[in-house]
Scaffold this motif. Structure first.
Motif, PDB file in Angstrom:
ATOM      1  N   PHE A 196      51.219  15.963 -13.050  1.00 22.33           N
ATOM      2  CA  PHE A 196      50.793  17.070 -12.196  1.00 22.33           C
ATOM      3  C   PHE A 196      50.330  16.475 -10.870  1.00 22.33           C
ATOM      4  CE2 PHE A 196      50.249  18.509 -16.526  1.00 22.33           C
ATOM      5  CZ  PHE A 196      50.710  19.813 -16.507  1.00 22.33           C
ATOM      6  N   ILE A 197      50.794  17.044  -9.765  1.00 21.55           N
ATOM      7  CA  ILE A 197      50.416  16.550  -8.447  1.00 21.55           C
ATOM      8  C   ILE A 197      49.679  17.661  -7.708  1.00 21.55           C
ATOM      9  CG2 ILE A 197      51.201  15.549  -6.283  1.00 21.55           C
ATOM     10  CD1 ILE A 197      53.675  14.566  -7.673  1.00 21.55           C
ATOM     11  N   THR A 198      48.429  17.394  -7.353  1.00 20.56           N
ATOM     12  CA  THR A 198      47.637  18.356  -6.595  1.00 20.56           C
ATOM     13  C   THR A 198      47.664  17.992  -5.116  1.00 20.56           C
ATOM     14  OG1 THR A 198      45.625  17.063  -6.996  1.00 20.56           O
ATOM     15  CG2 THR A 198      46.112  18.861  -8.533  1.00 20.56           C
ATOM     16  N   GLY A 199      47.386  18.965  -4.283  1.00 21.39           N
ATOM     17  CA  GLY A 199      47.350  18.758  -2.847  1.00 21.39           C
ATOM     18  C   GLY A 199      47.449  20.088  -2.129  1.00 21.39           C
ATOM     19  N   LYS A 200      47.802  20.030  -0.864  1.00 23.41           N
ATOM     20  CA  LYS A 200      47.890  21.239  -0.049  1.00 23.41           C
ATOM     21  C   LYS A 200      49.316  21.372   0.480  1.00 23.41           C
ATOM     22  CE  LYS A 200      44.500  23.793   2.603  1.00 23.41           C
ATOM     23  NZ  LYS A 200      43.198  23.715   3.302  1.00 23.41           N
ATOM     24  N   ALA A 206      48.203  14.340  -1.550  1.00 24.57           N
ATOM     25  CA  ALA A 206      48.739  14.340  -2.920  1.00 24.57           C
ATOM     26  C   ALA A 206      47.962  13.413  -3.847  1.00 24.57           C
ATOM     27  CB  ALA A 206      50.212  13.935  -2.888  1.00 24.57           C
ATOM     28  N   GLU A 207      47.622  13.919  -5.012  1.00 27.74           N
ATOM     29  CA  GLU A 207      46.996  13.135  -6.067  1.00 27.74           C
ATOM     30  C   GLU A 207      47.665  13.496  -7.388  1.00 27.74           C
ATOM     31  OE1 GLU A 207      42.780  13.335  -6.290  1.00 27.74           O
ATOM     32  OE2 GLU A 207      42.483  13.131  -4.117  1.00 27.74           O
ATOM     33  N   MET A 208      47.989  12.479  -8.175  1.00 26.44           N
ATOM     34  CA  MET A 208      48.696  12.720  -9.433  1.00 26.44           C
ATOM     35  C   MET A 208      47.765  12.533 -10.626  1.00 26.44           C
ATOM     36  SD  MET A 208      52.107  10.881 -11.054  1.00 26.44           S
ATOM     37  CE  MET A 208      53.160  11.477  -9.733  1.00 26.44           C
ATOM     38  N   GLN A 209      47.875  13.451 -11.577  1.00 26.07           N
ATOM     39  CA  GLN A 209      47.218  13.331 -12.866  1.00 26.07           C
ATOM     40  C   GLN A 209      48.278  13.452 -13.955  1.00 26.07           C
ATOM     41  OE1 GLN A 209      45.969  15.975 -10.716  1.00 26.07           O
ATOM     42  NE2 GLN A 209      44.673  14.434  -9.741  1.00 26.07           N
ATOM     43  N   VAL A 228      49.164  22.926  -7.311  1.00 30.11           N
ATOM     44  CA  VAL A 228      49.472  21.881  -8.270  1.00 30.11           C
ATOM     45  C   VAL A 228      50.973  21.978  -8.555  1.00 30.11           C
ATOM     46  CG1 VAL A 228      48.723  23.381 -10.200  1.00 30.11           C
ATOM     47  CG2 VAL A 228      49.054  20.914 -10.563  1.00 30.11           C
ATOM     48  N   LEU A 229      51.688  20.890  -8.303  1.00 36.09           N
ATOM     49  CA  LEU A 229      53.128  20.837  -8.514  1.00 36.09           C
ATOM     50  C   LEU A 229      53.432  20.149  -9.841  1.00 36.09           C
ATOM     51  CD1 LEU A 229      54.425  19.574  -5.020  1.00 36.09           C
ATOM     52  CD2 LEU A 229      53.872  21.908  -5.700  1.00 36.09           C
ATOM     53  N   PHE A 230      54.402  20.664 -10.564  1.00 36.54           N
ATOM     54  CA  PHE A 230      54.829  19.986 -11.790  1.00 36.54           C
ATOM     55  C   PHE A 230      56.205  20.488 -12.198  1.00 36.54           C
ATOM     56  CE2 PHE A 230      52.251  23.639 -12.874  1.00 36.54           C
ATOM     57  CZ  PHE A 230      52.888  24.259 -13.952  1.00 36.54           C
ATOM     58  N   LEU A 244      61.013  17.151  -5.616  1.00 33.66           N
ATOM     59  CA  LEU A 244      60.905  16.192  -4.524  1.00 33.66           C
ATOM     60  C   LEU A 244      60.893  16.893  -3.170  1.00 33.66           C
ATOM     61  CD1 LEU A 244      63.319  13.431  -5.868  1.00 33.66           C
ATOM     62  CD2 LEU A 244      60.816  13.393  -5.852  1.00 33.66           C
ATOM     63  N   SER A 245      61.673  17.961  -3.031  1.00 36.44           N
ATOM     64  CA  SER A 245      61.682  18.702  -1.775  1.00 36.44           C
ATOM     65  C   SER A 245      60.307  19.292  -1.473  1.00 36.44           C
ATOM     66  CB  SER A 245      62.736  19.813  -1.832  1.00 36.44           C
ATOM     67  OG  SER A 245      62.741  20.559  -0.637  1.00 36.44           O
ATOM     68  N   LEU A 246      59.650  19.800  -2.492  1.00 37.66           N
ATOM     69  CA  LEU A 246      58.315  20.365  -2.304  1.00 37.66           C
ATOM     70  C   LEU A 246      57.283  19.264  -2.038  1.00 37.66           C
ATOM     71  CD1 LEU A 246      58.514  22.990  -5.167  1.00 37.66           C
ATOM     72  CD2 LEU A 246      58.384  23.516  -2.737  1.00 37.66           C
ATOM     73  N   GLN A 247      57.413  18.139  -2.729  1.00 33.91           N
ATOM     74  CA  GLN A 247      56.476  17.033  -2.533  1.00 33.91           C
ATOM     75  C   GLN A 247      56.515  16.481  -1.118  1.00 33.91           C
ATOM     76  OE1 GLN A 247      56.252  13.807  -5.465  1.00 33.91           O
ATOM     77  NE2 GLN A 247      57.363  15.133  -6.877  1.00 33.91           N
ATOM     78  N   ALA A 248      57.675  16.557  -0.466  1.00 38.34           N
ATOM     79  CA  ALA A 248      57.841  15.960   0.855  1.00 38.34           C
ATOM     80  C   ALA A 248      56.848  16.521   1.868  1.00 38.34           C
ATOM     81  CB  ALA A 248      59.271  16.181   1.345  1.00 38.34           C
TER      82      ALA A 248
END
Length: 296
Positions: free
Chosen positions: A55-59, A45-48, A66-68, A36-40
């Motif tokens: 998996f959440i992609t983005g910049k 963000a786009e989730m697959q 890609v975060l997971f 969650l800290s990284l997602q903030a």
């Protein structure tokens, strides 16, 4: 083996979903607070969902990522790492997480970026003989045992050639160099949100060894043996598994582990319940600074 023609490669790539075509840095976490800290700070963000794994992609910090979540423990970590490699164009793997400290020179809140990772629980449980615990004659261990525990190397296959037996799986030297530069300029938190504060300002150590195993470590005797035997700074339940998968796939890897507890070396109850959020934030802070220092 015959090479694949460029036209075939182009056809295969055209069949991939759009999120799989972009080269990305994989940023893994074991627990929700780190994730969650990284997602903030993630942009676009786009989730697959693949096989039930999100998996959440983005910049993030200027990098396509890609975060997971790895999932807790060695099998989950290995499985999700390979799943990500099979479905995304990943050019490096970064792990952001918490760990138990085994080096007496380290304290809760410190962040360790280990140079090597090994699996301390890849073991033989030996029987007791006339002179103590003894391995069967057809097995061996490169390390001193702890009672019945004899740690062994594991055999890993890759495109390098014949399967290779090894204990240590290295972090990427170039990524470690970036971590050293970033460490000098990154400030870490000293207090939790409810004002539980560390006794010493946290430090960042780049280098040394980390070990992993599918057991939560909260035992002073084992902690001392792990430090003496493997010259390890930290112990966790995932990093060595990810390092092994990265090594097998020949993908650069690095792990940032912030100490939430002392793996049984502290006084009283294990400290993870108090300092998990602080350790998670410290690890994520350093990872975001690290991403910002990487070339795009």
């Amino acid at each position: 083996m015959p090479s694949i023609r460029p036209a075939v490669v182009a056809l295969l790539l055209s069949a991939l979903p759009a999120f799989a075509e972009t080269p990305r840095t994989a940023v893994m976490s074991a627990f929700e607070p780190e994730w969650l800290s990284l997602q903030a700070d993630l942009e676009g963000a786009e989730m697959q969902t693949i096989n039930g794994q999100r998996f959440i992609t983005g910049k993030l910090s200027g990098q396509e990522v890609v975060l997971f979540l790895s999932g807790v423990s060695m099998v989950n970590a290995a499985m999700t790492t390979q799943l990500a490699l099979d479905h995304f164009d990943i050019d490096r793997i970064i792990f952001s997480g918490i760990a138990g400290g085994v080096d007496p020179a380290l304290n809760i809140g410190d962040v360790v970026v280990a140079e090597n990772w090994g699996q301390w629980l890849e073991t033989v449980m030996a029987r007791r003989g006339a002179e103590g615990y003894e391995l069967p004659g057809f097995l061996s261990s490169p390390f001193s045992n702890h009672e019945m525990f004899f740690t062994r190397e594991t055999t890993v296959a890759s495109d390098r050639g014949e399967p290779e037996s090894r204990f240590w799986f290295p972090a990427d030297p170039a990524l470690l160099d970036v971590a050293r530069k970033v460490a000098a300029d990154t400030a870490l938190d000293t207090c939790t949100a409810d004002n539980q504060c560390l006794h010493k300002a946290p430090q960042i150590r780049v280098g040394g060894n980390g070990v992993s195993g599918s057991s939560f470590m909260d035992n002073a005797d084992l902690r001392e043996w792990i430090f003496d035997t493997f010259d390890a700074q930290v112990v966790d339940m995932e990093s060595a598994a990810v390092a092994q998968v990265a090594w097998s796939n020949q993908v650069p890897f690095i792990a940032f582990r912030s100490l939430s507890d002392l793996a049984g070396g502290g006084e009283g109850e294990n400290e993870m319940g108090v300092f998990m959020s602080l350790a998670s934030e410290n690890s994520a802070t350093l990872v975001k600074a690290f991403l910002g220092a990487l070339p795009e």
